[in-house]
Design an enzyme around this catalytic site. Sequence first.
Site, PDB file in Angstrom:
ATOM      1  N   ILE A   1      14.250 -28.795  12.080  1.00 47.45           N
ATOM      2  CA  ILE A   1      14.901 -29.402  13.141  1.00 47.45           C
ATOM      3  C   ILE A   1      13.649 -29.681  13.974  1.00 47.45           C
ATOM      4  CG2 ILE A   1      16.130 -29.604  15.242  1.00 47.45           C
ATOM      5  CD1 ILE A   1      18.301 -27.523  13.853  1.00 47.45           C
TER       6      ILE A   1
ATOM      7  N   ALA B   1       8.874 -23.326  11.840  1.00 45.99           N
ATOM      8  CA  ALA B   1       9.929 -24.378  11.899  1.00 45.99           C
ATOM      9  C   ALA B   1      11.456 -23.869  12.342  1.00 45.99           C
ATOM     10  CB  ALA B   1       9.976 -24.935  10.679  1.00 45.99           C
ATOM     11  N   TYR B   2      12.040 -24.520  13.109  1.00 41.20           N
ATOM     12  CA  TYR B   2      13.459 -24.098  13.406  1.00 41.20           C
ATOM     13  C   TYR B   2      14.304 -24.917  12.241  1.00 41.20           C
ATOM     14  CZ  TYR B   2      11.601 -21.598  17.337  1.00 41.20           C
ATOM     15  OH  TYR B   2      10.958 -20.679  18.020  1.00 41.20           O
ATOM     16  N   ILE B   3      15.445 -23.830  11.936  1.00 40.95           N
ATOM     17  CA  ILE B   3      16.353 -24.590  11.177  1.00 40.95           C
ATOM     18  C   ILE B   3      17.645 -24.291  11.803  1.00 40.95           C
ATOM     19  CG2 ILE B   3      15.061 -24.074   8.851  1.00 40.95           C
ATOM     20  CD1 ILE B   3      16.491 -21.607   8.340  1.00 40.95           C
TER      21      ILE B   3
END
Length: 165
Positions: A82, A29-31
């Site tokens: 995101i 997951a991209y933060i």
Amino acid sequence: MAKEIERKFLVASDGWRNIADGGTRFLQAYIVTMDDRSARVRLMDDKRAKLTIKIGSGSMTRDEFEYEIPVEDARDMMTKAIGLVIEKTRYEVKHRGFLWEVDVYGGAHEGLVVAEVELGTEDDKPILPGWLGTEVTGDPHYSNQYLSTSPLVSKADHELSYSPF
């Protein structure tokens, strides 16, 4: 500071499978995601986790900082992702002195299969395995950062002529 130098290809056949390891399941997951930088969290086989920061916009080379983090922290960060949480299984394949990573995507990107090779320098010239398809190094549509916020380009665009499973 570590440098990541890699080339990326679509996978055209399953010729890699008989020489691959058993694979590792990833949730990623991209933060943070911006044009020239990202921060991602990755959970591997639900047992290990890493936080990775990448900076740079080069097609082959970027700065990369990677840190082990507690699994529970990774799970918590993933709830703040995101876009999509990427699902894939990564297989390692040794070929002529280079280690290839073959990612078989699931979830929203089911059917996409991509191979990457990390290089020591941009001048390295690995012998390309016969199971590779089109090179997509530098094509933003095949970066995990892009895939986390966008649907798959299209099933036809990644040239799969076989079932990855």
